[in-house]
Design a protein around this motif. Structure first.
Motif, short mmCIF file in Angstrom:
data_model
loop_
_atom_site.label_atom_id
_atom_site.label_comp_id
_atom_site.label_asym_id
_atom_site.label_seq_id
_atom_site.Cartn_x
_atom_site.Cartn_y
_atom_site.Cartn_z
N ILE A 1 0.86 -1.24 0.00
CA ILE A 1 0.12 0.03 -0.26
C ILE A 1 0.89 1.23 0.02
O ILE A 1 0.43 2.20 -0.02
CB ILE A 1 -1.05 0.08 1.17
N ARG A 2 2.27 1.17 0.09
CA ARG A 2 2.98 2.36 0.22
C ARG A 2 2.92 3.21 -1.02
O ARG A 2 2.85 4.49 -0.64
CB ARG A 2 4.45 2.06 0.34
N PRO A 3 2.92 2.61 -2.40
CA PRO A 3 2.63 3.38 -3.34
C PRO A 3 1.39 4.15 -3.33
O PRO A 3 1.28 5.38 -3.50
CB PRO A 3 2.64 2.60 -4.68
N LEU A 4 0.42 3.75 -2.85
CA LEU A 4 -0.81 4.33 -2.80
C LEU A 4 -0.85 5.57 -1.80
O LEU A 4 -1.27 6.67 -2.03
CB LEU A 4 -2.32 3.45 -2.43
N ALA A 5 -0.20 5.19 -0.50
CA ALA A 5 -0.11 6.27 0.32
C ALA A 5 0.57 7.36 -0.06
O ALA A 5 0.25 8.68 0.42
CB ALA A 5 0.51 5.54 1.63
N ASN A 6 1.92 7.24 -0.77
CA ASN A 6 2.65 8.11 -1.06
C ASN A 6 2.03 9.08 -2.16
O ASN A 6 2.24 10.24 -2.10
CB ASN A 6 3.88 7.70 -1.78
N LYS A 7 1.07 8.52 -3.04
CA LYS A 7 0.45 9.22 -4.06
C LYS A 7 -0.54 10.45 -3.34
O LYS A 7 -0.78 11.44 -3.94
CB LYS A 7 -0.25 8.53 -4.83
N GLN A 8 -0.96 9.90 -2.04
CA GLN A 8 -1.92 10.68 -1.40
C GLN A 8 -1.33 11.55 -0.22
O GLN A 8 -1.86 12.21 0.50
CB GLN A 8 -3.18 9.88 -0.75
N GLY A 9 0.06 11.46 -0.24
CA GLY A 9 0.79 12.16 0.72
C GLY A 9 0.59 11.84 1.96
O GLY A 9 0.62 12.48 3.13
N ILE A 10 0.40 10.51 2.35
CA ILE A 10 0.25 9.95 3.28
C ILE A 10 1.46 9.15 3.99
O ILE A 10 2.27 8.40 3.33
CB ILE A 10 -0.83 8.85 3.43
N THR A 11 2.10 9.17 5.40
CA THR A 11 2.88 8.66 5.97
C THR A 11 2.46 7.21 6.67
O THR A 11 1.67 7.34 7.24
CB THR A 11 3.71 9.84 6.85
N ILE A 12 3.23 6.45 6.38
CA ILE A 12 3.10 5.22 7.05
C ILE A 12 4.09 4.80 8.35
O ILE A 12 5.16 4.83 8.16
CB ILE A 12 2.92 3.98 6.04
N GLU A 13 3.49 4.55 9.38
CA GLU A 13 4.30 4.36 10.52
C GLU A 13 4.15 3.01 10.97
O GLU A 13 2.76 2.50 11.16
CB GLU A 13 4.31 5.41 11.61
N THR A 14 4.96 2.14 11.79
CA THR A 14 4.68 1.06 12.46
C THR A 14 5.59 0.92 13.55
O THR A 14 6.43 1.59 13.82
CB THR A 14 5.29 -0.11 11.48
N ALA A 15 4.90 0.17 14.57
CA ALA A 15 5.71 -0.11 15.75
C ALA A 15 5.11 -1.47 16.64
O ALA A 15 4.00 -1.80 16.20
CB ALA A 15 5.24 0.85 17.04
N PHE A 16 6.16 -2.38 16.75
CA PHE A 16 5.74 -3.59 17.10
C PHE A 16 6.42 -4.02 18.56
O PHE A 16 7.46 -3.98 18.79
CB PHE A 16 6.78 -4.75 16.22
N LEU A 17 5.46 -4.14 19.59
CA LEU A 17 5.63 -4.48 20.81
C LEU A 17 5.10 -5.79 21.36
O LEU A 17 4.55 -5.85 22.51
CB LEU A 17 5.03 -3.39 21.73
N HIS A 18 4.71 -6.80 20.40
CA HIS A 18 4.39 -8.06 20.71
C HIS A 18 5.43 -9.32 20.61
O HIS A 18 6.48 -8.66 19.99
CB HIS A 18 3.29 -8.47 19.70
#
Length: 421
Positions: free
Chosen positions: A287-304
């Motif tokens: 989904i990153r290409p679609l997010a970049n196209k709309q100016g959206i930043t994707i962030e993740t965090a894993f605590l499991h």
């Protein structure tokens, strides 16, 4: 004494009639969403019942009256939350002022005590089992009547013991009965909503089973021949444009049918240990290409620390459906945050966006067939697929959203059993 008993029973009758009338307004015969009952409505209704209760009060001694205004106060505190609690405590004191007497001090002390108690207890109050809630509500009512007797007895030599006995019995029994009725009506309301969703899901399931072969097979043939025409060297360029559009629409139709087929085969065909971090990273790359196209930043965090169990392909479908909805909700950019954590109840995955959000009515209808916030662009099946797959994985879906403040969807799954050995 008979006058006291009769007055309290009349007071109880008005409270019961008001609750039943409210139930008729909320649960309309043909449309469960006809009347929105929010916290402001609850505050006004509880305040009105408190005013009626004190108007029907029975005078037992100089400056002291008995009534059932604690019951609407308690109901408002239970279902309304902290702002309602503070408002009702103020109303309880204000409506007592015109009657004068030493009872004003008793009412003020009780209002302050129960405001603190209810604010402290509210966050986990409705999470308790029904039986425990009813016992707790009844005990709070009994304690209210005991304190309401001890304070005037100590400070003002109040000695109407028999009147107090009648009052405490009626108030305690009435609280149990009214709270039980409210809990039954609340449960019925939730079950009716679940029943409506279940009936719609069954309809989709039968529809999926009936169209799986009759539509999908000829659609595959049509797409195949379109692909041949598109790739043929003698096909004019303008025809290739038309065939590419036709192929794209055929693929879209096939994708919709695949979503329908999720309901015809709701249980995962394979159950494998799923590493959430790996699965989420796969989704992010898609989904990153679609997010970049709309100016959206994707962030993740894993605590499991532990994996879950499920079908990798269906789990990817969950992640993509929710993530795409979040991206679609952020028309002018924003942040899509995927976060995992773990506790004794299992592994939790939260997907949060900073988009337009949803109202409480929209959240309640989320997961219904054909209910979409995308207008003509949506089929209303994406979130329905999410709910069905998560359910088949023995998980739960919790949605928290506010208009113009974004949405957080939390998926909770049991820990993969083999990981504990």
């Amino acid at each position: 004494m008979s006058e006291l008993f009769q007055g309290l029973l009349i007071n109880l009758l008005f409270i019961l009639l008001s609750i039943l009338l409210l139930n008729l307004l909320i649960l309309a015969k043909h449309n469960i969403y006809t009347y929105r009952f929010g916290k402001l409505h609850l505050f006004l209704m509880s305040s009105l019942l408190m005013i009626v209760s004190i108007l029907l009060s029975v005078k037992v001694d100089e400056g002291f009256v008995y009534d059932l205004r604690f019951i609407p106060f308690l109901l408002g505190c239970i279902y309304g939350g902290r702002p309602v609690i503070l408002g009702l405590a103020s109303v309880m004191i204000l409506i007592r002022l015109p009657f004068g007497g030493n009872g004003i001090l008793v009412t003020t002390i009780l209002a302050v005590i129960y405001t603190v108690v209810m604010i402290y207890m509210y966050p986990n109050l409705l999470k308790k089992p029904l039986y425990n809630r009813l016992l707790l509500f009844t005990f709070l009512s009994f304690l209210y009547s005991v304190i309401g007797f001890l304070i005037p007895s100590i400070l003002f030599d109040f000695d109407q013991t028999f009147s107090y006995f009648i009052y405490v019995m009626v108030l305690t029994a009435s609280t149990f009965f009214v709270c039980y009725l409210c809990e039954v009506l609340r449960t019925f309301h939730l079950l009716q909503m679940e029943s409506i969703k279940f009936e719609k899901m069954e309809t989709v399931s039968h529809l999926a089973a009936s169209i799986s072969h009759e539509v999908r097979n000829p659609l595959t043939v049509v797409r195949g021949f379109l692909q041949l025409v598109h790739e043929h060297s003698d096909t004019p360029e303008d025809c290739k444009t038309y065939t590419s559009l036709a192929i794209a629409e055929a693929d879209r139709a096939s994708e919709i049918i695949n979503e329908y087929l999720t309901f015809a085969r709701p249980h995962p065909e394979v159950e494998l240990p799923l590493e959430l971090e790996q699965e989420i990273q796969k989704c992010v790359e898609i989904i990153r290409p679609l997010a970049n196209k709309q100016g959206i930043t994707i962030e993740t965090a894993f605590l499991h620390n532990h994996p879950i169990t499920g079908d990798p392909h269906k789990f990817q479908q969950i992640l993509l459906n929710i993530s795409k909805n979040g991206i679609d909700a952020m028309k002018s950019g924003g942040i899509l945050f995927l976060f995992t954590k773990e506790d004794e109840n299992g592994v939790h995955l939260s997907i949060t966006d900073t988009g337009i959000g949803m109202t409480s009515e929209q959240v309640a209808r989320l997961g219904e067939p054909f209910f979409s916030l995308k207008g003509n662009k949506g089929t209303g099946l994406g979130m329905m697929v999410v709910y069905r797959i998560v359910e088949s994985m023995r998980g739960t879906v919790h949605v928290n959203s506010k208009p113009m403040k974004g949405t957080r969807i939390t998926l909770s799954f049991p820990i993969e059993e083999t990981s504990n050995t």
